[in-house]
Enzyme design. Structure first.
Site, PDB file in Angstrom:
ATOM      1  N   GLU B  64       0.807  -1.220   0.000  1.00 32.55           N
ATOM      2  CA  GLU B  64       0.000   0.000   0.000  1.00 32.55           C
ATOM      3  C   GLU B  64       0.846   1.277   0.000  1.00 32.55           C
ATOM      4  O   GLU B  64       0.412   2.313  -0.504  1.00 32.55           O
ATOM      5  CB  GLU B  64      -0.957   0.016   1.194  1.00 32.55           C
ATOM      6  CG  GLU B  64      -2.100  -0.989   1.091  1.00 32.55           C
ATOM      7  CD  GLU B  64      -1.752  -2.367   1.657  1.00 32.55           C
ATOM      8  OE1 GLU B  64      -0.559  -2.628   1.929  1.00 32.55           O
ATOM      9  OE2 GLU B  64      -2.675  -3.177   1.834  1.00 32.55           O
ATOM     10  N   PHE B 126     -11.049  -7.235  13.992  1.00 35.22           N
ATOM     11  CA  PHE B 126     -10.001  -7.701  13.079  1.00 35.22           C
ATOM     12  C   PHE B 126      -9.712  -6.633  12.013  1.00 35.22           C
ATOM     13  O   PHE B 126     -10.627  -6.092  11.414  1.00 35.22           O
ATOM     14  CB  PHE B 126     -10.455  -9.005  12.408  1.00 35.22           C
ATOM     15  CG  PHE B 126      -9.459  -9.500  11.386  1.00 35.22           C
ATOM     16  CD1 PHE B 126      -8.183  -9.892  11.779  1.00 35.22           C
ATOM     17  CD2 PHE B 126      -9.784  -9.551  10.042  1.00 35.22           C
ATOM     18  CE1 PHE B 126      -7.266 -10.331  10.845  1.00 35.22           C
ATOM     19  CE2 PHE B 126      -8.862  -9.994   9.106  1.00 35.22           C
ATOM     20  CZ  PHE B 126      -7.601 -10.389   9.507  1.00 35.22           C
ATOM     21  N   GLN B 127      -8.458  -6.353  11.826  1.00 34.41           N
ATOM     22  CA  GLN B 127      -7.987  -5.331  10.879  1.00 34.41           C
ATOM     23  C   GLN B 127      -8.603  -3.967  11.163  1.00 34.41           C
ATOM     24  O   GLN B 127      -8.844  -3.182  10.241  1.00 34.41           O
ATOM     25  CB  GLN B 127      -8.230  -5.766   9.432  1.00 34.41           C
ATOM     26  CG  GLN B 127      -7.331  -6.931   9.047  1.00 34.41           C
ATOM     27  CD  GLN B 127      -7.231  -7.173   7.562  1.00 34.41           C
ATOM     28  OE1 GLN B 127      -8.165  -6.908   6.809  1.00 34.41           O
ATOM     29  NE2 GLN B 127      -6.107  -7.689   7.125  1.00 34.41           N
ATOM     30  N   LYS B 176     -17.423  -0.549   6.360  1.00 35.44           N
ATOM     31  CA  LYS B 176     -17.963  -1.503   5.388  1.00 35.44           C
ATOM     32  C   LYS B 176     -19.488  -1.423   5.293  1.00 35.44           C
ATOM     33  O   LYS B 176     -20.056  -1.560   4.212  1.00 35.44           O
ATOM     34  CB  LYS B 176     -17.513  -2.921   5.749  1.00 35.44           C
ATOM     35  CG  LYS B 176     -17.656  -3.899   4.604  1.00 35.44           C
ATOM     36  CD  LYS B 176     -17.010  -5.234   4.924  1.00 35.44           C
ATOM     37  CE  LYS B 176     -17.132  -6.187   3.747  1.00 35.44           C
ATOM     38  NZ  LYS B 176     -16.532  -7.503   4.043  1.00 35.44           N
ATOM     39  N   MET B 494      24.699   8.070   1.146  1.00 38.74           N
ATOM     40  CA  MET B 494      24.627   9.327   1.891  1.00 38.74           C
ATOM     41  C   MET B 494      24.884   9.087   3.377  1.00 38.74           C
ATOM     42  O   MET B 494      25.521   9.897   4.041  1.00 38.74           O
ATOM     43  CB  MET B 494      23.264   9.998   1.676  1.00 38.74           C
ATOM     44  CG  MET B 494      23.231  11.451   2.084  1.00 38.74           C
ATOM     45  SD  MET B 494      24.426  12.473   1.189  1.00 38.74           S
ATOM     46  CE  MET B 494      23.449  13.058  -0.193  1.00 38.74           C
TER      47      MET B 494
END
Lengths: 177, 598
Positions: B64, B126-127, B176, B494
């Site tokens: 993501e 959940f999630q 949802k 760097m």
């Protein structure tokens, strides 16, 4: 002036400012304002919030903060650019604003100490909201110095608990925000 | 006004649909053609709605974070809003780095996240993650939609907020059950937020004062930034006209490269920590500085109390909080670059002709002296490929082509900024503010989606590229012939350079151990791998890369110990910068205070 390269300049004087912020009363707006202050390292001395225009879902947030002139300018600009913020006004810009705070104090004691507490509370013009044989709850509203003074005095008279609302403020004169 | 409103209502009043369908419909109404995302439980209804249409093309990424970077690359190379769709919980938290990157670089992105159903919010479902809580600090604005009635307005408002004023990322968190709920859809209107109206036109009196100050300048300089690019092609056009008309020198930040043509004589190159000697000295010695769409970032100013001490500063920015934040402006102008530049140009042309402006001859003479220092010079080699040489060849061999460049973060990024020449805006995508390693490959994917026929190259380091390497799979799936040009020095270059300068050459954890074989890795993904370690073979290898119509990983083995110069050491001023040939013992140049800085 929070660049990593800037030297802290002890010369710049700080001052106390009271800001009034009109915001959409939407979920998270208070967290957004509080997060702005913590994330950018600004001080909050007092913060009060309540919906003031129900039909428009607008809330008024009163913030007391301390900073240098540049910091206060940044704080105002950072507040103003938040999407749900409608207006920011520095009440301290327009001369001393009217500022009031409400405080509740619980005082516990017996005998002379109890009498003295009540007498002092009356002298300050505080209201007695609750009384038992061994306690009082006083309500006092006033300017910040008076609130501090009243709390200071009650500390010697059996003060056990304090609840303060934070500052409500308004600029003087006919002009509305 | 009321008539159009009632028409809109009647047109859409009977359009009842599910929340998920509203999302897709709003994307279509906003003109979205591409959506970068990754499905999951809490966004399944939206993915189902996507399945039933083919106007919005979904680009499946592999992480993501990459979805947001791809949307950024898409936005920056096209000027459109980049769109992202991810699921709840880890989908949203993975997107946080990308969102922060877009916030720091002011990139318009709309990111839709799924959320657990409203009745489960707060139950550690959940999630579940507090997405609006987590992203409040890394978005321009965010929403949790708890009523289907609010969804159409919020969807359109998000596009408005992301693209108006100072652009930035906006998150819409949609539970949802709201995706399943039915409601009335409403189409977008002109002013999509009830109060948010960023100022675009600058105060004309201030602009007048600025033009007067410019006309009196003996040692002026334009210092321009990403704001010019964000303002759009018209701003870049107006900037060019103003710069040519005034005859002033111009320098640019990392973010602003391309707004003014790099090949033009008036361009002094990039300024700042790894900017050119001439740009930084001109900034230090100027008497009038015209900052257009830049923000006096600490990479630009160096030691702030020694920053351009003798100059009067004009600062044009669409964000009022940028003005006087780090550097006090003598004339601050809040407004959109294109609008302000248009006014400036008109007022400059209207200056009385009989008033003699100071000659800039002496100033240009001084600049010529700094230029003669040839600050980007490096010691060439015919046995090992110098990273600077590799980029010079890449520049030469891509000249005249329709090229877009992205980068990762580190030495290679600064060399790319120094050695690649951008003559047009929107051609250069790099993570400036946040400095996100792993940005370049997904950003290249986004740029290639926006410009399918163009040559899109991610200039990378071997360490950065591994941070989002999985996106090679995305490139293959969507047949995106991106080129990953790795300057492989087997170090986080760097980091190693700073350890060399500040920590006695103790290279703590900065060696790129156990590197994959990048050629085999490219082949494993189904792409093409090319390796080159010989300067004599480089041109042919680069041409082979350019001519390969498939994703390519080019493993360019370069000098391992090369450092990136010029450099303004930490805590030093512009006129104290060090050059490559003077950099024998720069550890001694940086004092104790400087060592504490980043």
């Amino acid at each position: 002036m929070s660049s990593v390269y800037s030297e802290p300049s002890p010369a710049a004087p700080t001052s106390r400012h009271t800001l009034a912020v009109i915001v959409d009363n939407e979920p998270g707006v208070l967290a957004r304002i509080a997060g702005l202050f913590s994330g950018r390292g600004y001080n909050i001395e007092s913060l009060t919030v309540s919906e003031t225009e129900h039909e428009k879902h607008l809330s008024r947030i009163t913030i007391v903060t301390t900073g240098t002139e540049a910091e206060i300018e940044q704080i105002k600009a950072q507040l103003a650019r938040l999407v749900p913020v409608h207006r920011v006004r520095d009440l301290s810009d327009e001369g001393p604003a009217i500022e009031r705070e409400l405080v509740l104090l619980k005082v516990v004691g017996q005998g002379d100490q109890r009498v003295e507490a009540l007498r002092l509370a009356q002298a300050f013009g505080a209201r007695t909201l609750d009384a038992t044989l061994s306690s009082f709850i006083f309500e006092f509203t006033g300017a910040l110095e008076d609130v501090e003074r009243f709390i200071g005095i009650m500390a010697d008279c059996g003060l056990v608990e304090v609840s303060r609302t934070g500052v409500a403020a308004m600029s003087r004169g006919a002009e509305a925000m | 006004m009321s008539k159009t409103k009632s028409e809109t209502v009647s047109e859409t009043a009977n359009e009842t649909m599910s929340g998920a369908e509203m999302v897709v419909r709003a994307l279509q109404d906003q003109g979205v053609e591409h959506l970068f995302g990754y499905p999951g439980g809490a966004v399944l209804p939206i993915y189902d709605a996507l399945f039933h249409q083919d106007t919005v093309r979904h680009i499946l990424v592999r992480h993501e974070q990459a979805a947001v970077h791809a949307a950024e690359g898409y936005a920056r190379s096209s000027g459109k809003v980049g769109c992202v769709l991810v699921t709840s919980g880890p989908g949203a938290t993975n997107a946080v780095t990308g969102l922060t990157d877009a916030l720091m670089d002011s990139i318009p992105v709309v990111c839709i996240t799924g959320q657990v159903p409203t009745q489960l919010i707060g139950s550690d479902a959940f999630q579940e993650a507090d997405t609006v809580g987590i992203t409040r600090h890394c978005t321009k604005h965010n929403y949790l939609v708890k009523r289907i009635e609010d969804l159409p307005r919020v969807l359109h408002e998000a596009f408005y907020v992301a693209s108006h004023g100072r652009p930035g990322p906006v998150v819409i968190d949609i539970p949802k059950d709201i995706q399943f709920a039915k409601g009335a859809y409403a189409r977008p209107t002109d002013n999509q937020h009830k109060t948010y109206r960023p100022v675009v036109s600058g105060d004309i009196e201030r602009i007048r004062a600025a033009v007067a100050l410019m006309a009196s300048a003996k040692r002026p300089i334009f210092y321009t930034g990403g704001g010019v690019i964000n303002s759009g092609p018209e701003a870049a056009r107006l900037l060019r006209e103003l710069v040519r008309l005034t005859g002033f020198p111009i320098t640019s930040t990392l973010m602003g490269l391309g707004a003014y043509p790099a090949s033009d004589q008036q361009f002094l190159g990039m300024l700042g920590m790894h900017g050119t000697y001439e740009a930084n000295h001109a900034m230090h010695d100027c008497d009038v500085m015209i900052n257009i769409g830049a923000r006096f970032d600490d990479r630009i100013t160096g030691r702030i109390d020694a920053f351009s001490p003798g100059s009067r500063k004009i600062h044009i920015d669409i964000d009022p909080s940028s003005i006087n934040k780090n550097v006090k402006a003598d004339i601050g102008i809040v407004g959109d670059c294109a609008h302000v530049l248009e006014d400036m140009l008109r007022l400059w042309k209207g200056l009385p002709q009989d008033v003699e402006k100071p000659s800039l001859k002496g100033w240009w003479g001084k600049i010529a002296g700094w230029r003669a220092r040839n600050c980007l010079a490096y010691r060439p080699s015919d046995t090992v490929i110098k990273p600077q040489y590799a980029l010079e060849r890449l520049q030469a061999l891509t000249e005249g082509r329709d090229t877009y460049i992205t980068t990762e973060v580190g030495q290679h990024q600064m060399w790319a900024a120094q050695f690649l020449k951008f003559d047009e805006p929107n051609r250069w995508m790099t993570s400036g503010g946040l400095g996100t390693m792993g940005y370049g490959l997904p950003a290249a994917i986004g740029a290639q989606i926006a410009h399918p026929e163009a040559l899109v190259i991610d200039v990378a380091g071997e360490a950065s590229i591994l941070m989002n390497m999985q996106e090679m799979s995305t490139a293959l799936q969507h047949r995106l012939p991106i080129k990953v040009f790795i300057l492989n020095n087997e170090y986080m270059g760097m980091v190693r350079q700073w350890q060399e300068l500040l920590h006695g050459g103790r290279y703590s954890e900065s060696y790129s151990h156990s590197l994959p074989d990048f050629v085999k890795l490219a082949e494993a993904y189904g792409g093409v791998g090319i390796r080159c370690d010989n300067p004599a073979d480089l041109d042919a290898a680069i041409l082979e890369m350019i001519d390969t119509p498939r994703p390519v990983i080019f493993d360019c083995i370069v000098d391992k110990m090369e450092n990136c110069f010029p450099m303004i050491p930490s805590g030093k001023a512009h006129n104290e910068m060090i050059l490559g040939d003077a950099a024998e013992d720069i550890g001694a140049i940086i004092d104790e205070k400087g060592k504490a800085l980043v």
